[in-house]
Write a protein that holds these residues in place. Structure first.
Motif, short mmCIF file in Angstrom:
data_model
loop_
_atom_site.label_atom_id
_atom_site.label_comp_id
_atom_site.label_asym_id
_atom_site.label_seq_id
_atom_site.Cartn_x
_atom_site.Cartn_y
_atom_site.Cartn_z
N PRO A 167 6.50 66.65 56.08
CA PRO A 167 6.48 67.42 54.64
C PRO A 167 5.55 68.72 54.81
O PRO A 167 4.82 69.21 55.91
CB PRO A 167 5.54 66.77 53.77
CG PRO A 167 4.58 65.87 54.93
CD PRO A 167 5.34 65.55 55.87
N LEU A 202 2.60 71.10 54.37
CA LEU A 202 1.10 70.76 53.91
C LEU A 202 0.63 72.03 53.57
O LEU A 202 -0.63 72.09 53.34
CB LEU A 202 0.74 70.17 55.41
CG LEU A 202 1.16 68.64 55.66
CD1 LEU A 202 0.39 68.33 56.98
CD2 LEU A 202 1.22 67.51 54.57
N LEU A 238 -2.75 72.86 51.08
CA LEU A 238 -3.28 71.49 50.50
C LEU A 238 -4.36 71.41 51.14
O LEU A 238 -4.84 71.70 52.35
CB LEU A 238 -2.14 70.25 50.93
CG LEU A 238 -0.67 70.17 50.48
CD1 LEU A 238 -0.04 69.06 50.79
CD2 LEU A 238 -0.64 70.32 48.94
N GLN A 289 -5.87 66.09 50.12
CA GLN A 289 -4.34 65.79 49.75
C GLN A 289 -3.26 65.40 51.03
O GLN A 289 -2.45 64.58 50.68
CB GLN A 289 -3.89 67.08 48.97
CG GLN A 289 -4.75 67.48 47.87
CD GLN A 289 -4.37 68.72 47.17
OE1 GLN A 289 -4.55 69.69 47.89
NE2 GLN A 289 -4.46 68.82 46.00
N VAL A 290 -3.76 66.23 52.14
CA VAL A 290 -3.18 65.81 53.19
C VAL A 290 -3.07 64.46 53.63
O VAL A 290 -1.97 63.69 53.99
CB VAL A 290 -3.27 66.73 54.58
CG1 VAL A 290 -2.80 66.16 55.70
CG2 VAL A 290 -3.10 68.22 54.13
N GLU A 330 -3.57 61.66 51.97
CA GLU A 330 -2.71 61.05 50.79
C GLU A 330 -1.58 61.07 51.19
O GLU A 330 -0.67 60.03 50.92
CB GLU A 330 -3.39 61.43 49.52
CG GLU A 330 -2.61 60.73 48.25
CD GLU A 330 -3.17 61.07 46.91
OE1 GLU A 330 -2.39 60.61 45.91
OE2 GLU A 330 -4.33 61.72 46.86
N LYS A 331 -0.96 62.39 51.14
CA LYS A 331 0.52 62.47 51.39
C LYS A 331 0.83 62.09 52.73
O LYS A 331 2.11 61.13 52.65
CB LYS A 331 0.77 64.01 51.36
CG LYS A 331 2.21 64.51 51.10
CD LYS A 331 2.29 65.80 50.98
CE LYS A 331 3.73 66.18 50.33
NZ LYS A 331 4.04 67.52 49.82
N LEU A 332 0.25 62.12 53.82
CA LEU A 332 0.62 61.48 55.16
C LEU A 332 0.65 60.11 55.05
O LEU A 332 1.61 59.21 55.79
CB LEU A 332 -0.19 62.13 56.28
CG LEU A 332 0.18 63.61 56.35
CD1 LEU A 332 -0.56 63.88 57.62
CD2 LEU A 332 1.72 64.14 56.55
N ASP A 333 -0.35 59.26 54.39
CA ASP A 333 -0.34 57.92 54.26
C ASP A 333 0.80 57.29 53.64
O ASP A 333 1.32 56.30 53.93
CB ASP A 333 -1.68 57.67 53.54
CG ASP A 333 -2.90 57.67 54.29
OD1 ASP A 333 -2.66 57.84 55.46
OD2 ASP A 333 -4.00 57.49 53.74
N GLU A 334 1.22 58.11 52.59
CA GLU A 334 2.47 57.52 51.96
C GLU A 334 3.72 57.53 52.83
O GLU A 334 4.79 56.58 52.76
CB GLU A 334 3.00 58.32 50.59
CG GLU A 334 1.84 58.35 49.65
CD GLU A 334 2.05 59.35 48.46
OE1 GLU A 334 3.14 60.11 48.69
OE2 GLU A 334 1.20 59.46 47.46
#
Length: 207
Positions: free
Chosen positions: A47, A49, A52, A56-57, A59-63
């Motif tokens: 994604p 980044l 961010l 936020q990074v 959280e987004k990468l964990d998903e």
């Protein structure tokens, strides 16, 4: 039973078919195991980044079952929010496997300061590259009567004169006062008077 009859018998053909079925089943199971262990064919688009925060990074990468590594902070860039991602590797859209680490660099909280160099009596062409090398910008250029054409006479910041060693923030605009290569009216008059003034001779005493 002779070998020829055995090889052509129904029992042998059944055993061959059973062996082929076992080999095919084992091959199928092995390919599935290999696909599972190497995660073959399961790739994720990295994604974007940019801008961010680190939270936020994460959280987004964990998903996406991805991880990140913070490399370093970079010099402050005004077009990015403070403490936000300025650079990332791999770049957005790159296909990676699950668990891949994304390397990021974060913007600092503000501009760092730099010392003003000695530019007085330097030429304009020498001064500008020096300012840019320090992360400073060229501001307003003003010319005043002076024989030194394009020679730096003063450095100013927000209306105040700067001295060598003064500190300003990076990206600050430094105004330069340069000589126009001409003398002022008063200097011209003074020079003219000097040229036309008669030289007084001191009389020699007669002996």
């Amino acid at each position: 039973m002779s070998l020829r009859k055995y090889l052509t018998s129904r029992v042998f053909l059944v055993q061959v078919l059973i062996a082929i079925a076992i080999i095919a089943a084992l091959g199928y199971l092995f390919m599935h195991w290999l696909t599972f262990t190497t995660d073959h064919g399961h790739e994720i688009a990295v994604p974007n980044l940019s801008k961010l925060t680190e939270e936020q990074v994460e959280e987004k990468l964990d998903e996406l079952d991805l991880d990140y590594v913070l490399l370093d902070s970079v010099d402050y860039r005004s077009d990015f929010p403070q403490f936000s991602v300025v650079e990332q590797d791999p770049s957005p859209g790159t296909k990676v496997k699950v668990g891949r680490k994304i390397y990021i660099k974060i913007n600092t909280s503000g501009f760092s300061s730099v010392r003003i160099p000695d530019l007085v009596n330097k030429t304009y062409r020498e001064a500008v590259p020096t300012l840019k090398a320090l992360g400073l910008e060229e501001g307003t250029v003003t010319y005043v009567p002076n024989l030194g054409k394009d020679m730096v006479l003063e450095m100013r910041f927000k209306g105040r004169n700067l001295k060598v060693g003064d500190r300003v923030l990076k990206s600050s605009k430094i105004d330069l006062v340069l000589g126009d290569g001409k003398m002022s009216y008063e200097e011209e008059e003074s020079a003219a008077d000097t040229l036309v003034a008669p030289i007084e001779e001191t009389p020699v005493d007669e002996q």
